[in-house]
Design an enzyme around this catalytic site. Structure first.
Site, mmCIF file in Angstrom:
data_model
loop_
_atom_site.group_PDB
_atom_site.id
_atom_site.type_symbol
_atom_site.label_atom_id
_atom_site.label_comp_id
_atom_site.label_asym_id
_atom_site.label_seq_id
_atom_site.Cartn_x
_atom_site.Cartn_y
_atom_site.Cartn_z
ATOM 1 N N SER A 1 6.340 -9.844 9.480
ATOM 2 C CA SER A 1 5.165 -10.690 9.748
ATOM 3 C C SER A 1 4.259 -10.692 8.524
ATOM 4 C CB SER A 1 4.365 -10.139 10.923
ATOM 5 O OG SER A 1 5.188 -10.069 12.049
ATOM 6 N N ARG B 1 -1.955 -2.091 14.060
ATOM 7 C CA ARG B 1 -1.521 -2.138 12.655
ATOM 8 C C ARG B 1 -2.480 -1.361 11.735
ATOM 9 N NH1 ARG B 1 1.819 -3.676 15.426
ATOM 10 N NH2 ARG B 1 3.123 -5.522 15.213
ATOM 11 N N GLU C 1 -0.769 -9.157 6.661
ATOM 12 C CA GLU C 1 -0.304 -7.816 7.063
ATOM 13 C C GLU C 1 0.221 -6.998 5.877
ATOM 14 O OE1 GLU C 1 1.950 -7.320 10.821
ATOM 15 O OE2 GLU C 1 3.221 -5.992 9.657
HETATM 16 C C1 LIG Z 1 12.322 -7.891 8.675
HETATM 17 C C2 LIG Z 1 11.080 -7.093 8.895
HETATM 18 C C3 LIG Z 1 10.636 -6.842 10.169
HETATM 19 C C4 LIG Z 1 9.476 -6.103 10.394
HETATM 20 N N1 LIG Z 1 9.075 -5.892 11.679
HETATM 21 C C5 LIG Z 1 7.966 -5.166 11.925
HETATM 22 C C6 LIG Z 1 7.541 -4.930 13.274
HETATM 23 O O1 LIG Z 1 8.145 -5.388 14.221
HETATM 24 N N2 LIG Z 1 6.441 -4.188 13.463
HETATM 25 C C7 LIG Z 1 5.731 -3.643 12.424
HETATM 26 O O2 LIG Z 1 4.740 -2.963 12.684
HETATM 27 N N3 LIG Z 1 6.123 -3.847 11.149
HETATM 28 C C8 LIG Z 1 7.212 -4.592 10.871
HETATM 29 N N4 LIG Z 1 7.600 -4.827 9.587
HETATM 30 C C9 LIG Z 1 6.799 -4.302 8.472
HETATM 31 C C10 LIG Z 1 7.342 -2.981 7.875
HETATM 32 O O3 LIG Z 1 8.690 -2.824 8.118
HETATM 33 C C11 LIG Z 1 6.600 -1.766 8.420
HETATM 34 O O4 LIG Z 1 5.228 -1.858 8.153
HETATM 35 C C12 LIG Z 1 7.144 -0.473 7.792
HETATM 36 O O5 LIG Z 1 6.577 0.631 8.455
HETATM 37 C C13 LIG Z 1 6.864 -0.374 6.300
HETATM 38 O O6 LIG Z 1 7.612 0.712 5.808
HETATM 39 P P1 LIG Z 1 7.984 0.850 4.269
HETATM 40 O O7 LIG Z 1 8.562 2.218 4.087
HETATM 41 O O8 LIG Z 1 8.825 -0.256 3.841
HETATM 42 O O9 LIG Z 1 6.536 0.797 3.613
HETATM 43 P P2 LIG Z 1 6.058 0.154 2.209
HETATM 44 O O10 LIG Z 1 6.137 -1.323 2.321
HETATM 45 O O11 LIG Z 1 6.783 0.805 1.093
HETATM 46 O O12 LIG Z 1 4.549 0.612 2.215
HETATM 47 C C14 LIG Z 1 3.654 0.151 3.197
HETATM 48 C C15 LIG Z 1 2.327 0.902 3.048
HETATM 49 O O13 LIG Z 1 2.497 2.282 3.399
HETATM 50 C C16 LIG Z 1 2.084 3.113 2.318
HETATM 51 N N5 LIG Z 1 2.956 4.312 2.333
HETATM 52 C C17 LIG Z 1 4.302 4.331 2.318
HETATM 53 N N6 LIG Z 1 4.742 5.594 2.432
HETATM 54 C C18 LIG Z 1 3.657 6.397 2.474
HETATM 55 C C19 LIG Z 1 3.453 7.805 2.557
HETATM 56 N N7 LIG Z 1 4.473 8.674 2.641
HETATM 57 N N8 LIG Z 1 2.174 8.275 2.550
HETATM 58 C C20 LIG Z 1 1.115 7.424 2.475
HETATM 59 N N9 LIG Z 1 1.249 6.084 2.397
HETATM 60 C C21 LIG Z 1 2.513 5.573 2.403
HETATM 61 C C22 LIG Z 1 2.240 2.257 1.084
HETATM 62 O O14 LIG Z 1 1.441 2.726 0.010
HETATM 63 C C23 LIG Z 1 1.779 0.907 1.626
HETATM 64 O O15 LIG Z 1 0.388 0.890 1.688
HETATM 65 C C24 LIG Z 1 8.757 -5.578 9.312
HETATM 66 C C25 LIG Z 1 9.208 -5.823 8.005
HETATM 67 C C26 LIG Z 1 10.350 -6.572 7.797
HETATM 68 C C27 LIG Z 1 10.826 -6.817 6.402
#
Ligand SMILES: Cc1cc2nc3c(=O)[nH]c(=O)nc-3n(C[C@H](O)[C@H](O)[C@H](O)COP(=O)(O)OP(=O)(O)OC[C@H]3O[C@@H](n4cnc5c(N)ncnc54)[C@H](O)[C@@H]3O)c2cc1C
Length: 367
Positions: free
Chosen positions: A241, A165, A349
């Protein structure tokens, strides 16, 4: 590029929680991104890059700065031979659509990462992982913009330092780069990765020994849906998570087992020992945080509109109408209870956005 004021952030998060952003910029091209960064500099603002909002909790007051929201989508094949294909995935591409695209084309490597919400760029930030796979298994390099200079650079695997992570983007170099795209390498001839017990059991029950890519994607989706809701409903939400699993040294593990034996039950200590036999990794002994939360009897615990998910206690649910304060109070209660009984501090997380240092100190304290 348009920059809007007082944009509601709630609909941009899967928790469906949070106040407005002072400024909000949707950026599609590197030039638009430079423009947004110049605006931020001119107005001396904090900034936050918002992808799909699935790994954040936004404060009830919102974010007093500039939200940069990438919207550059697309997947391109850039190199291919008989055995492998390299894809460039734009940062704002929906991660699960990229997985669907790979599966449709019979390319192996990311199928176990099906049904994870969010954008591809953010997938790299925390090196997403699930069901025995992580992005680092296929990741080759990222195209990024350096925030200070607007320069575009290519960072290879080594430079991104992907771990559990983690990457440089959420640790050592947080806020230094904005990810524009990533390059992954997928296999044309692959083997199903069925090492994860839930996945193995799913196919055993159905008598399938060599599932296709499509069947694996379907299985992962079904397994995930049974554990906690994919945040698609209008009412309520979650950020997956809420707590990270732990990686302990042998000595730390023995201390934990001893605490569980003293403060909880011998049965739980024995259960943990059995679990740990299967989860020794090169990096350390992996302890599921869900086990500790469960052991402390917190499944289904509620504060306001926030609830510890009864089917997967690692997930905190907004049951509709929860505030960020409800969620953080609940997280704080869970961390303190686990610490008191096991001596272990479990870490959050999702990223906390728009909270003051005083609020963070209050909620993160274990006293
Ligand atoms: C139902 C559910 C299930 C999930 N299951 C998992 C799982 O199995 N495994 C797992 O690892 N995660 C899981 N996650 C967490 C999440 O989906 C992941 O971490 C995902 O990659 C986040 O993507 P996001 O675009 O929504 O990021 P955001 O929540 O919008 O941002 C997350 C972070 O990334 C940064 N960021 C976003 N885009 C960029 C960019 N282009 N450049 C630099 N920084 C950036 C943001 O500033 C922030 O710090 C889950 C979430 C949910 C809601």
């Amino acid at each position: 590029m348009e920059i809007t004021k007082d944009q509601a952030l709630k609909p941009h998060t899967t928790f469906k929680i949070g106040g407005p952003a002072k400024y909000f910029a949707r950026v599609e091209t590197p030039d638009e991104l430079r423009e947004a960064l110049a605006f931020r500099k001119a107005h001396n603002l904090n900034f936050f890059v918002l992808g799909g909002g699935s790994n954040i909790l936004v404060s009830d007051r919102g974010f007093d700065g500039l939200i940069i929201h990438p919207v550059n989508k697309g997947i391109t094949a850039i190199e291919e031979d008989a055995r492998e294909i390299a894809l460039r995935i734009q940062a704002a591409e929906t991660w699960d659509d990229a997985v669907g695209f790979a599966v449709e084309h019979q390319w192996w490597g990311i199928e176990n990462l099906s049904h994870i919400p969010g954008q591809a760029g953010a997938a790299l930030v925390q090196n997403i992982g699930a069901y025995g796979a992580q992005l680092s298994d296929v990741f080759q390099s990222a195209e990024v913009m350096e925030v200070a200079t607007g320069e575009i650079r290519i960072l290879d695997r080594e430079a991104c330092r992907l771990g559990y992570r983690s990457s440089i983007f959420n640790t050592t170099d947080k806020g230094r780069f904005i990810i524009l795209s990533l390059r992954v390498r997928l296999a044309k001839l692959g083997q199903p990765n069925l090492q994860y017990p839930d996945v193995c059991a799913y196919f055993e029950q159905r008598g399938v020994t060599s599932p296709s890519l499509g069947e694996i994607r379907q299985a992962i989706t079904a397994i995930r849906d049974a554990k906690f809701p994919f945040p698609r409903e209008e009412k309520g939400g979650n950020a997956g998570s809420f707590f990270k699993n732990l990686l302990l040294t042998e000595a730390e593990y023995l201390r934990l087992e001893d605490q569980i034996q003293r403060n909880l039950t011998h049965e739980l200590a024995a259960k943990l020992r059995a679990l740990v036999r299967k989860s020794q990794t090169a990096e350390g002994i992996k302890i599921p945080a869900a086990f500790l939360i469960d052991a402390c009897g917190l499944r289904g615990y509620r504060i306001g509109g926030a609830l510890v998910n009864p089917t997967q206690p690692l997930v905190l649910l907004n049951q509709g109408g929860a505030t960020a304060r409800d969620v953080l109070s609940l997280a704080c209660h869970v961390r303190r209870a686990v610490y008191e009984k096991t001596g272990v501090a479990i870490e959050l997380e999702p990223e906390l956005v728009g909270f003051t240092p005083a609020e963070l100190a209050e909620f993160m304290s274990l006293d």
